[in-house]
Design an enzyme around this catalytic site. Structure first.
Site, PDB file in Angstrom:
ATOM      1  N   ASN A 155       0.811  -1.217   0.000  1.00 24.31           N
ATOM      2  CA  ASN A 155       0.000   0.000   0.000  1.00 24.31           C
ATOM      3  C   ASN A 155       0.850   1.276   0.000  1.00 24.31           C
ATOM      4  O   ASN A 155       0.420   2.322   0.460  1.00 24.31           O
ATOM      5  CB  ASN A 155      -0.989   0.009   1.170  1.00 24.31           C
ATOM      6  CG  ASN A 155      -0.328  -0.257   2.509  1.00 24.31           C
ATOM      7  OD1 ASN A 155       0.867  -0.039   2.672  1.00 24.31           O
ATOM      8  ND2 ASN A 155      -1.107  -0.723   3.471  1.00 24.31           N
ATOM      9  N   ARG A 293       2.465   5.993  12.454  1.00 26.34           N
ATOM     10  CA  ARG A 293       1.853   5.387  13.634  1.00 26.34           C
ATOM     11  C   ARG A 293       1.595   6.470  14.663  1.00 26.34           C
ATOM     12  O   ARG A 293       2.425   7.367  14.875  1.00 26.34           O
ATOM     13  CB  ARG A 293       2.753   4.294  14.236  1.00 26.34           C
ATOM     14  CG  ARG A 293       2.783   2.983  13.450  1.00 26.34           C
ATOM     15  CD  ARG A 293       1.420   2.321  13.390  1.00 26.34           C
ATOM     16  NE  ARG A 293       1.412   1.072  12.643  1.00 26.34           N
ATOM     17  CZ  ARG A 293       1.101   0.958  11.369  1.00 26.34           C
ATOM     18  NH1 ARG A 293       0.798   2.034  10.665  1.00 26.34           N
ATOM     19  NH2 ARG A 293       1.088  -0.220  10.771  1.00 26.34           N
ATOM     20  N   GLN A 322      -5.881   1.746  18.547  1.00 28.80           N
ATOM     21  CA  GLN A 322      -6.826   1.671  17.442  1.00 28.80           C
ATOM     22  C   GLN A 322      -7.759   0.499  17.649  1.00 28.80           C
ATOM     23  O   GLN A 322      -7.282  -0.580  18.008  1.00 28.80           O
ATOM     24  CB  GLN A 322      -6.087   1.540  16.102  1.00 28.80           C
ATOM     25  CG  GLN A 322      -5.382   2.816  15.718  1.00 28.80           C
ATOM     26  CD  GLN A 322      -4.851   2.814  14.291  1.00 28.80           C
ATOM     27  OE1 GLN A 322      -4.325   3.806  13.830  1.00 28.80           O
ATOM     28  NE2 GLN A 322      -4.978   1.712  13.575  1.00 28.80           N
ATOM     29  N   HIS A 341      -8.177   4.891  10.287  1.00 22.23           N
ATOM     30  CA  HIS A 341      -6.994   4.370   9.591  1.00 22.23           C
ATOM     31  C   HIS A 341      -7.400   3.837   8.209  1.00 22.23           C
ATOM     32  O   HIS A 341      -7.739   2.668   8.054  1.00 22.23           O
ATOM     33  CB  HIS A 341      -6.367   3.267  10.434  1.00 22.23           C
ATOM     34  CG  HIS A 341      -4.964   2.927  10.020  1.00 22.23           C
ATOM     35  ND1 HIS A 341      -4.128   2.170  10.798  1.00 22.23           N
ATOM     36  CD2 HIS A 341      -4.242   3.248   8.920  1.00 22.23           C
ATOM     37  CE1 HIS A 341      -2.966   2.025  10.200  1.00 22.23           C
ATOM     38  NE2 HIS A 341      -3.008   2.677   9.052  1.00 22.23           N
TER      39      HIS A 341
END
Length: 387
Positions: A155, A293, A322, A341
């Site tokens: 990604n 992060r 998260q 996210h």
């Protein structure tokens, strides 16, 4: 060429993707029918509900589970998937003790703690569907002799494009203008007084791996001054082609930057890297984008700096923990453009990381090595950047 690859990936995975709807019976079906040599694979994914059927290539959700069900079951393996990952009575805890493989994602991470690793007597392999395996206690995984791997590069384009979008959103003061329209208002001055061009601004990336380099390449046409800080200096030819300047001293680079983008992995060295003191070294009115992060930043220090105006705008899609709780202070601080996210889980990225996970599972079943760049821990040995 890229379009052809995406079409081929999509075609390959349509054959693997089941349209069935998942419910609790799927997650808890009988586990006592395993054939000799079969592996128990547990996958943790976010639940898509009504969105699962809106796109046949939406592979990264619980309902489609990377499109692996039919293939794994045809190989004689068990595949258990769940979104219930937290707390002592969660579904994941029930399956950890006899799981051989755990698949999780950065977008709905199953935190693989030392305690869970000790319970997982059969666990051999932890796979991240995407990039970033900091939800795994890597030292505990190495001590237990596990292999931890991710789909490196899957990604990169998705995240770099998202970072560029966030830079423009902050610099152009876009969100308040959009919110005016939604509220039925019209006040140009309230937006224009703090909206700027990107051209001529100095952008520095903290970390310049695959994503950082791609971001710099995409920024070049905007005629920015480009800086980067990393453990390793870029190849001189590429550095010259991009027009970026290497900064060996992070604290010396920060005050030069109008915009700072965080592109470093979360390690023991980078956790809390941007605390109150380091943020104070940044230029007053700096914009910060962080898709790396959340734990790289000191949560309260970011809130305080946004409130005082030292940070003129903060945007990112990563939080700690998260999913972010409803009372997370980043939700309510001024001048932010935060999202869940999402940057690395576009449909194109999902096709790539689903294919990557399938490839690594297939190699694992055959006793073959993974591509070297995918390893985070290989049979108990940490990759260099995490040592």
């Amino acid at each position: 060429m890229a379009m052809a690859v995406r079409r081929a990936s999509a075609s390959a995975f349509r054959a693997l993707t089941s349209s069935r709807n998942f419910n609790s019976s799927i997650l808890t079906r009988d586990l006592h029918q395993a054939s000799p040599g079969s592996k128990k694979i547990v996958g943790v994914f976010y639940r898509a509900n009504e969105y699962a059927e809106k796109n046949p290539n939406f592979l990264g959700c619980l309902e489609r589970a990377l499109g692996l069900h039919e293939w794994l079951e045809s190989q004689g393996h068990q595949y258990i998937v769940t979104d219930d990952k937290d707390g002592p009575n969660c579904e994941l805890e029930k399956h950890i003790p006899d799981a051989h493989v755990l698949i999780t994602t950065p977008f709905h991470p199953a935190y693989v703690t030392e305690e869970r690793i000790k319970k997982a007597k059969n666990l051999e392999l932890v796979l991240t569907a995407g990039i970033g395996s900091d939800h795994v206690d890597l030292k505990a995984a190495a001590a237990a002799g596990l292999t931890v791997a991710e789909v490196t590069g899957s990604n990169v384009v998705s995240v770099a494009e998202d970072e560029l979008m966030r830079i423009l959103i902050l610099v152009r003061n876009f969100l308040p203008g959009y919110q005016q329209v939604v509220r039925g208002e019209w006040d140009v001055a309230a937006i224009a007084y703090r909206a700027y061009d990107l051209e001529g601004k100095t952008v520095g990336t903290v970390g310049c791996g695959r994503i950082g380099r791609l971001l710099l390449q995409r920024l070049k046409p905007f005629n920015c001054n480009l800086l980067y800080h990393d453990r390793v200096k870029m190849d001189p030819e590429l550095e010259n082609q991009i027009g970026a300047k290497f900064e060996d001293d992070l604290d010396a680079m920060l005050p030069k930057c109008d915009i700072i983008v965080i592109n470093t992995p979360l390690t023991e060295k980078t956790k809390g890297m941007f605390d109150k003191d380091r943020i104070a070294k940044c230029k007053k009115g700096v914009y910060i984008v962080n898709n790396a992060r959340g734990a790289i930043m000191d949560t309260q220090a970011v809130v305080d700096a946004c409130s005082s105006g030292h940070i003129a705008g903060y945007s990112g899609d990563v939080w700690y923990p998260q999913p972010a709780p409803k009372d997370h202070p980043w939700r309510y601080m001024p001048n932010h453009a935060m999202t869940p996210h999402i940057s690395g889980t576009t449909i194109d990225a999902q096709l790539r990381y689903a294919a990557g996970v399938k490839d690594m599972l297939d190699r694992s079943f055959k006793g073959e090595d993974f591509p070297p760049e995918n390893y985070i821990v290989k049979k108990g040995e940490l990759a260099p950047q995490y040592r």
